[in-house]
Design a protein around this motif. Structure first.
Motif, short mmCIF file in Angstrom:
data_model
loop_
_atom_site.label_atom_id
_atom_site.label_comp_id
_atom_site.label_asym_id
_atom_site.label_seq_id
_atom_site.Cartn_x
_atom_site.Cartn_y
_atom_site.Cartn_z
N LEU A 240 -0.61 4.84 -5.61
CA LEU A 240 -1.51 5.51 -4.69
C LEU A 240 -2.90 4.92 -4.90
O LEU A 240 -3.36 4.79 -6.04
CB LEU A 240 -1.55 7.01 -4.99
N ALA A 241 -3.55 4.54 -3.82
CA ALA A 241 -4.91 4.01 -3.90
C ALA A 241 -5.87 5.04 -3.33
O ALA A 241 -5.74 5.44 -2.17
CB ALA A 241 -5.01 2.70 -3.13
N ILE A 242 -6.82 5.48 -4.16
CA ILE A 242 -7.91 6.34 -3.70
C ILE A 242 -9.18 5.50 -3.75
O ILE A 242 -9.59 5.05 -4.82
CB ILE A 242 -8.04 7.59 -4.58
N THR A 243 -9.79 5.29 -2.59
CA THR A 243 -10.86 4.31 -2.47
C THR A 243 -12.16 4.96 -1.99
O THR A 243 -12.17 5.65 -0.97
CB THR A 243 -10.46 3.19 -1.50
N ALA A 244 -13.21 4.70 -2.73
CA ALA A 244 -14.56 5.09 -2.29
C ALA A 244 -15.19 3.92 -1.55
O ALA A 244 -15.16 2.78 -2.03
CB ALA A 244 -15.41 5.47 -3.50
N ARG A 245 -15.75 4.23 -0.37
CA ARG A 245 -16.32 3.18 0.47
C ARG A 245 -17.76 3.53 0.82
O ARG A 245 -18.14 4.70 0.86
CB ARG A 245 -15.49 3.01 1.75
N THR A 404 -11.75 1.38 -6.11
CA THR A 404 -10.44 2.04 -5.98
C THR A 404 -9.87 2.49 -7.31
O THR A 404 -9.89 1.73 -8.29
CB THR A 404 -9.43 1.10 -5.29
N MET A 405 -9.35 3.72 -7.33
CA MET A 405 -8.53 4.21 -8.45
C MET A 405 -7.07 4.08 -8.02
O MET A 405 -6.68 4.58 -6.96
CB MET A 405 -8.86 5.66 -8.78
N TYR A 406 -6.27 3.38 -8.85
CA TYR A 406 -4.85 3.20 -8.58
C TYR A 406 -4.04 4.15 -9.47
O TYR A 406 -4.18 4.13 -10.70
CB TYR A 406 -4.43 1.76 -8.83
N VAL A 407 -3.19 4.96 -8.84
CA VAL A 407 -2.38 5.95 -9.57
C VAL A 407 -0.92 5.52 -9.49
O VAL A 407 -0.34 5.44 -8.40
CB VAL A 407 -2.57 7.36 -8.97
N ASP A 408 -0.32 5.23 -10.64
CA ASP A 408 1.08 4.79 -10.67
C ASP A 408 2.05 5.96 -10.59
O ASP A 408 3.12 5.83 -9.98
CB ASP A 408 1.37 4.02 -11.96
#
Length: 414
Positions: A240-245, A404-408
Motif C-alpha cells: 500500500l502506498a500512502i503519498t503526501a503531495r 511515500t510510506m509503503y506498507v507491506d
C-alpha cells in the motif's frame, strides 16, 4: 414473627459466611477489582485480567501504586540466591535472582497467561542489546544500560493450575527481579489471525475507510486528507502506498481507518517510512469510542511515528484531567529500510517492539495517581502521512515531494 426473625438471622449469617469465603480468595497482590469468586462447583474463577505478582525481595513488598508483591521463595526452583542490587531500584526490583531459575506460578484456572519478567541489567557496563530465553523462546531487549530493570512479556498456555516459566539463559542481564502473571485469554490455543492485510491487487483499498479533510487535525497540520488514489493506492506488488503531495502551497495526503476493531492481541505492520523532514508518517490506534468519549479519554497508542530521521517513536496517550492528557514516549533507532513494528496488548500491559526487539513495556501500575489507564476497550487502526504541524514542524525547502510510506502488511492476532 419469631420464625421470620430466625430465618432472617440465618440468611444474614449465610451472607456473611459467603462474604468471608469470597474475601479469602482475594490473595495479596491480586489486581484490584479482580476479586476471585467461586462457582456452584467451587472452582475458582478469575477471568481475563486477573493478576498476581512475585518479587525476589525477601518477605515481599508493597510498591508505590499500592500493589502487594509476594516473595518468590515458594514458587522458584534453581537459579542463584537473591542478591540485593544497588540502592535506587524501586521496592519490587531491589533484589535479583541470577542463574537459570524456574518459576511455578499458581494461577486460578486454565488459560493463556501473559507473564512479565522484570529483568535486572548488570550494575556496571551494559550492552546495546540483551536477551532472555524463557520456555525455549528467546526474547530480545534493546539497550539495557547499567543497573536498569527491563520488562519482557511472554505468553504461557496453562492447562492446569500452574504456569511454568523456565529461564534457561540470561544474556547481558544480571537476573530476574520479579515476575507477574496476568490472565490474557481464557483458551490455550495459539493466537488466531483475525486481520491479515497483505495489500494484494491494485486500485482502491477495501476494509479501510478514508478520513477526509484538513483543519489541522489537532496538531496544526498542513495537509488535506483525500480519497484520491494519488494519495493512497495498492501498488500491484503487495504494498500500500500512502503519498503526501504538494501542489503549489497545498498539501494532500491520506489517512486510512481500519473497519476492523478489537481488544487485546498482537498487532504489527511491516512498512517503510519516507525520510523527508516535516513529515509525520504513522501506524497507530485509537479507542473505538473516540467519537463519543473524545480524546485523550479514548486512549491512543502510536505503534510507529517517524520524523524522517534515523529513529522512530512508540507513544502511549491517556487522560489525566488536562486537555493534552498524559504521554509516555519511547524511541528506537532504525535505517530507512522496511521494519516490523508491533504491539503486544493484554490486560494492564502494553509492549512495543521493533523487528522483534522489545523497546519498551508500559503497565497500568507504572502510571501516576492522576493518569488513567484506558486500554481495556476495543481499538481500531490508522495509517497516515501527516505534513507539518507543531510536531514535526513545517517541511523545509530541502524536502522534496511526493513522499511515500509503503506498507507491506498489517496483522492482528488474538
Amino acid at each position: 414473627m419469631t420464625r421470620r426473625v430466625a430465618i432472617a438471622a440465618l440468611l444474614v449469617l449465610i451472607a456473611a459466611a459467603a462474604g468471608i469465603a469470597a474475601e479469602t480468595l482475594a490473595r495479596p497482590g491480586d489486581r484490584p477489582g479482580r476479586v476471585l469468586t467461586r462457582t456452584s462447583s467451587t472452582r475458582i474463577v478469575a477471568g481475563v485480567g486477573w493478576t498476581h505478582r512475585w518479587t525476589a525481595a525477601p518477605g515481599g513488598v508493597t510498591d508505590a501504586a499500592g500493589n502487594e508483591w509476594e516473595s518468590d521463595a515458594a514458587v522458584v526452583q534453581g537459579g542463584a540466591a537473591a542478591k540485593e542490587l544497588a540502592a535506587g531500584s524501586s521496592a519490587p526490583y531491589r533484589y535479583s535472582r541470577g542463574g537459570t531459575p524456574t518459576f511455578s506460578l499458581p494461577v486460578p484456572q486454565p488459560g493463556t497467561y501473559a507473564v512479565t519478567l522484570s529483568l535486572a541489567a548488570p550494575e556496571r557496563g551494559g550492552a546495546p542489546e540483551a536477551a532472555v530465553t524463557v520456555n525455549g523462546q528467546r526474547v530480545r531487549l534493546a539497550g539495557t544500560g547499567a543497573g536498569r530493570v527491563r520488562h519482557a512479556i511472554v505468553l504461557v498456555p496453562v492447562t492446569g493450575d500452574t504456569a511454568t516459566v523456565a529461564v534457561s539463559a540470561l544474556e547481558h542481564l544480571a537476573g530476574v527481579a520479579a515476575v507477574t502473571a496476568t490472565m490474557a485469554r481464557t483458551g490455550t490455543d495459539p493466537l488466531r489471525t483475525e486481520l491479515a492485510e497483505e495489500f494484494d491487487g491494485t486500485g482502491p483499498l477495501t476494509g479501510w475507510t478514508p478520513e477526509l479533510g484538513g483543519g489541522g487535525w489537532g496538531n496544526a497540520e498542513l495537509q488535506e486528507y483525500t480519497a484520491d488514489q494519488a494519495n493512497a493506492v495498492r501498488t500491484g506488488d503487495g504494498r500500500l502506498a500512502i503519498t503526501a503531495r504538494r501542489d503549489g502551497g497545498r498539501y494532500t495526503s491520506a489517512r486510512l481507518r481500519s473497519e476492523f476493531a478489537a481488544q487485546y492481541g498482537r498487532i504489527e505492520s511491516v512498512l517503510r517510512v519516507p525520510t523527508g523532514k516535516g513529515l509525520l508518517p504513522a501506524f497507530w490506534m485509537l479507542g473505538a469510542d473516540v467519537a463519543t468519549t473524545g480524546w485523550p479519554a479514548a486512549g491512543e497508542v502510536d505503534i510507529m511515528e517517524s520524523l524522517g530521521a534515523d529513529r522512530v517513536y512508540g507513544t502511549f496517550h491517556g487522560p489525566d484531567g488536562t486537555e493534552r492528557g498524559w504521554e509516555r514516549q519511547f524511541t528506537a533507532r532504525v535505517d530507512n529500510g522496511p521494519h516490523r513494528y508491533a504491539l503486544e496488548w493484554w490486560p494492564g500491559l502494553l509492549q512495543w517492539t521493533v523487528d522483534g526487539v522489545v523497546q519498551a513495556t508500559l503497565r497500568e501500575e507504572d502510571l501516576g495517581a492522576k493518569q488513567a489507564w484506558v486500554f481495556e476497550r476495543p481499538m481500531f487502526l490508522l495509517l497516515n502521512v501527516a505534513v507539518g504541524g507543531r510536531w514535526p514542524g513545517t517541511p523545509p525547502p530541502s524536502t522534496s515531494f511526493p513522499q511515500t510510506m509503503y506498507v507491506d502488511s498489517v496483522r492482528w492476532q488474538r
